[in-house]
Scaffold this motif. Sequence first.
Motif, PDB file in Angstrom:
ATOM      1  N   TYR A  92       0.849  -1.192   0.000  1.00 16.54           N
ATOM      2  CA  TYR A  92       0.000   0.000   0.000  1.00 16.54           C
ATOM      3  C   TYR A  92       0.885   1.244   0.000  1.00 16.54           C
ATOM      4  N   GLY A  93       0.344   2.336  -0.503  1.00 13.54           N
ATOM      5  CA  GLY A  93       1.106   3.565  -0.585  1.00 13.54           C
ATOM      6  C   GLY A  93       1.333   4.200   0.778  1.00 13.54           C
ATOM      7  N   SER A  94       2.456   4.877   0.901  1.00 16.77           N
ATOM      8  CA  SER A  94       2.748   5.606   2.134  1.00 16.77           C
ATOM      9  C   SER A  94       2.378   7.076   2.010  1.00 16.77           C
ATOM     10  N   GLY A  95       1.928   7.489   0.817  1.00 19.96           N
ATOM     11  CA  GLY A  95       1.643   8.901   0.593  1.00 19.96           C
ATOM     12  C   GLY A  95       2.897   9.641   0.176  1.00 19.96           C
ATOM     13  N   GLY A  96       2.712  10.768  -0.499  1.00 16.45           N
ATOM     14  CA  GLY A  96       3.860  11.529  -0.965  1.00 16.45           C
ATOM     15  C   GLY A  96       3.644  13.017  -0.824  1.00 16.45           C
ATOM     16  N   SER A  97       4.627  13.789  -1.156  1.00 15.13           N
ATOM     17  CA  SER A  97       5.847  13.297  -1.761  1.00 15.13           C
ATOM     18  C   SER A  97       6.932  12.941  -0.745  1.00 15.13           C
ATOM     19  N   SER A  98       6.704  13.280   0.527  1.00 15.35           N
ATOM     20  CA  SER A  98       7.686  12.913   1.564  1.00 15.35           C
ATOM     21  C   SER A  98       7.435  11.482   2.010  1.00 15.35           C
ATOM     22  N   SER A  99       7.401  10.589   1.043  1.00 11.63           N
ATOM     23  CA  SER A  99       6.970   9.211   1.282  1.00 11.63           C
ATOM     24  C   SER A  99       7.891   8.465   2.235  1.00 11.63           C
ATOM     25  N   GLY A 100       9.195   8.495   1.961  1.00  9.80           N
ATOM     26  CA  GLY A 100      10.126   7.790   2.818  1.00  9.80           C
ATOM     27  C   GLY A 100      10.252   8.405   4.200  1.00  9.80           C
ATOM     28  N   SER A 101      10.105   9.719   4.284  1.00 11.55           N
ATOM     29  CA  SER A 101      10.227  10.400   5.586  1.00 11.55           C
ATOM     30  C   SER A 101       9.188   9.885   6.571  1.00 11.55           C
ATOM     31  N   ALA A 102       7.921   9.876   6.152  1.00 13.09           N
ATOM     32  CA  ALA A 102       6.861   9.399   7.041  1.00 13.09           C
ATOM     33  C   ALA A 102       6.977   7.899   7.293  1.00 13.09           C
ATOM     34  N   ALA A 103       7.334   7.155   6.248  1.00 13.15           N
ATOM     35  CA  ALA A 103       7.421   5.706   6.398  1.00 13.15           C
ATOM     36  C   ALA A 103       8.498   5.317   7.411  1.00 13.15           C
ATOM     37  N   LEU A 104       9.652   5.976   7.369  1.00 10.79           N
ATOM     38  CA  LEU A 104      10.738   5.626   8.281  1.00 10.79           C
ATOM     39  C   LEU A 104      10.416   6.005   9.721  1.00 10.79           C
ATOM     40  N   VAL A 105       9.724   7.121   9.918  1.00 15.03           N
ATOM     41  CA  VAL A 105       9.317   7.499  11.276  1.00 15.03           C
ATOM     42  C   VAL A 105       8.266   6.517  11.797  1.00 15.03           C
ATOM     43  N   ALA A 106       7.281   6.209  10.963  1.00 17.36           N
ATOM     44  CA  ALA A 106       6.228   5.283  11.385  1.00 17.36           C
ATOM     45  C   ALA A 106       6.785   3.891  11.669  1.00 17.36           C
ATOM     46  N   ALA A 107       7.838   3.514  10.941  1.00 19.92           N
ATOM     47  CA  ALA A 107       8.444   2.196  11.130  1.00 19.92           C
ATOM     48  C   ALA A 107       9.410   2.175  12.314  1.00 19.92           C
ATOM     49  N   GLY A 108       9.667   3.325  12.913  1.00 16.16           N
ATOM     50  CA  GLY A 108      10.567   3.391  14.053  1.00 16.16           C
ATOM     51  C   GLY A 108      12.034   3.396  13.690  1.00 16.16           C
ATOM     52  N   GLU A 109      12.358   3.652  12.424  1.00 16.70           N
ATOM     53  CA  GLU A 109      13.760   3.656  12.000  1.00 16.70           C
ATOM     54  C   GLU A 109      14.434   5.002  12.218  1.00 16.70           C
ATOM     55  N   ALA A 110      13.643   6.032  12.489  1.00 20.30           N
ATOM     56  CA  ALA A 110      14.169   7.349  12.842  1.00 20.30           C
ATOM     57  C   ALA A 110      13.168   8.009  13.777  1.00 20.30           C
ATOM     58  N   ASP A 111      13.679   8.835  14.695  1.00 19.20           N
ATOM     59  CA  ASP A 111      12.777   9.529  15.619  1.00 19.20           C
ATOM     60  C   ASP A 111      12.001  10.638  14.913  1.00 19.20           C
ATOM     61  N   MET A 112      12.657  11.303  13.999  1.00 18.85           N
ATOM     62  CA  MET A 112      12.101  12.481  13.353  1.00 18.85           C
ATOM     63  C   MET A 112      12.506  12.489  11.890  1.00 18.85           C
ATOM     64  N   ALA A 113      11.780  13.268  11.101  1.00 18.48           N
ATOM     65  CA  ALA A 113      12.134  13.416   9.692  1.00 18.48           C
ATOM     66  C   ALA A 113      11.806  14.823   9.229  1.00 18.48           C
ATOM     67  N   ILE A 114      12.516  15.236   8.210  1.00 21.01           N
ATOM     68  CA  ILE A 114      12.182  16.467   7.494  1.00 21.01           C
ATOM     69  C   ILE A 114      11.401  16.092   6.251  1.00 21.01           C
ATOM     70  N   GLY A 115      10.289  16.786   6.047  1.00 19.53           N
ATOM     71  CA  GLY A 115       9.505  16.633   4.829  1.00 19.53           C
ATOM     72  C   GLY A 115       9.352  17.976   4.152  1.00 19.53           C
ATOM     73  N   GLY A 116       8.849  17.958   2.937  1.00 17.35           N
ATOM     74  CA  GLY A 116       8.550  19.190   2.209  1.00 17.35           C
ATOM     75  C   GLY A 116       7.096  19.169   1.810  1.00 17.35           C
ATOM     76  N   ASP A 117       6.519  20.346   1.569  1.00 25.25           N
ATOM     77  CA  ASP A 117       5.073  20.414   1.318  1.00 25.25           C
ATOM     78  C   ASP A 117       4.767  21.562   0.358  1.00 25.25           C
ATOM     79  N   GLN A 118       4.353  21.199  -0.858  1.00 27.01           N
ATOM     80  CA  GLN A 118       3.882  22.180  -1.829  1.00 27.01           C
ATOM     81  C   GLN A 118       2.405  21.984  -2.169  1.00 27.01           C
TER      82      GLN A 118
END
Length: 504
Positions: free
Chosen positions: A166-192
Amino acid sequence: MSIVRPTPEQLKELASSLHIQLTTEQASQYLDLMQASFDAYDVIDGLPDEIPAVKYPRSAAARPAAKDNPLNAWACKSTVKGAAEGKLAGRTVVLKDNVALAGVPMMNGSSTLEGFVPSYDATIVTRLLDAGATILGKATCEHFCLSGGSHTSDPAPVHNPRRHGYGSGGSSSGSAALVAAGEADMAIGGDQGGSIRIPSAFCGTYGMKATHGLVPYTGVMPIEATVDHVGPITANVRDNALMLEVIAGADGLDPRQYAPEVQPYTAALDRGVRGLKIGILTEGFALGNMDKRVADKVQEAIAQLEKLGASVATVSVEEHALAGALWQPIGCEGLTMQMMHGNGMGFNWKGLYDLGLLQHHAHWREHADDLSATLKLCMFVGQYGLTRYQGRFYAKAQNIARRARAGYDKALADFDLLVMPTVPIIAQPLPAAGCPLAEYVARAFEMIGNTAPLDITGHPAMSIPCGTVDGLPVGLMLVGKHYAEATLYQAAAAFEASMDWQQH
């Protein structure tokens, strides 16, 4: 060093591209007159560039092997340890792969940018490291960030950590996925158009698109300066507020910033919502593809806020749909000019230009067929508006955007916050490879109806997880007055403390 001087025939060809016809004799005369200008170019060519020094060492970067990257969410890993002390000491951060991290490759989701390595750190990177964070690397993002889905990234789609396939959503797809998976505490995303909030809604993270210009965009690859935002994606509200405290504020280099008002956001987390006036945005529930289950879950979350002491009533902002429509000429024509014709940098602004990015991205023209269908679609719309109507609709849309902002401001004069579903649907299955073009594009843009308008108006908007439907997260979006991020955090923290959204 000397720049290459054109020949008379080259100048005649150049003039023709400007709709000017020269004879060979005229071209020679003009070339003689141009030499003084070219001499100045030689001086500039011989000088070193003016870029920030890199403060913190980093390990060699590499893309993890497939077995270590099951979500395809890592673009590459590289460890950068920040200061020994600070607000973010002990916290790990991953960067969306459109953020400059010196010495670490940056693809921005596109094979056409492969091989580009930034020479300096983005402002927000330096601020994170100065605050003690440890950066773990770069997260996959969608092809030049032109998608709300997670199937448009090179080299592979990003999977939702809560349901593979299933999709993780975009365009900051990996940022949210890695935080949700517990692989990083925080992430930077972008939003246009929603690219922090959409993946946060689909993955069950907290994503803040702050007021336009609050967080400096310096060192992040632009799409269109008037809608460019960058901000935090985290697993909880406190981390989000803490991260925003670190990265917010003017840097003197970003023209998007207009004397931004910074606050101690974590100070708002324990205030509760008693006495807050919350407006339920009618238009936010009226999207054509609104899943009733999502709408019901958001309404239940609003009822919980009311139970906690907030005053709740419905409100209409007729300009909500208008703001979404304005995104088309602003986003499409703007990105075509700045990101594509302007080679990622564009012109007519003071600040920090990335010469390496400009030069590398300019080669997109040699690989234009490799651009994603979503980017091609926006470029076709944008170029048609520029060519057929000379940018008239971009200009008019920017003028009307003030009216759209005023519509929200009018509602926010009576309410502290507006609320609505972040997206009208839950995460959808990733499209199959080779799917029809219409399906590929639909999966990329079907979820932006509530998110894109706030990029046009610049209001702060935050997605918080508020429950699940069929085991997948549902996002509630909070919208506030310009520079009222603290109020969003106040409500988000109260809701978070009152219930476990994953059991709701």
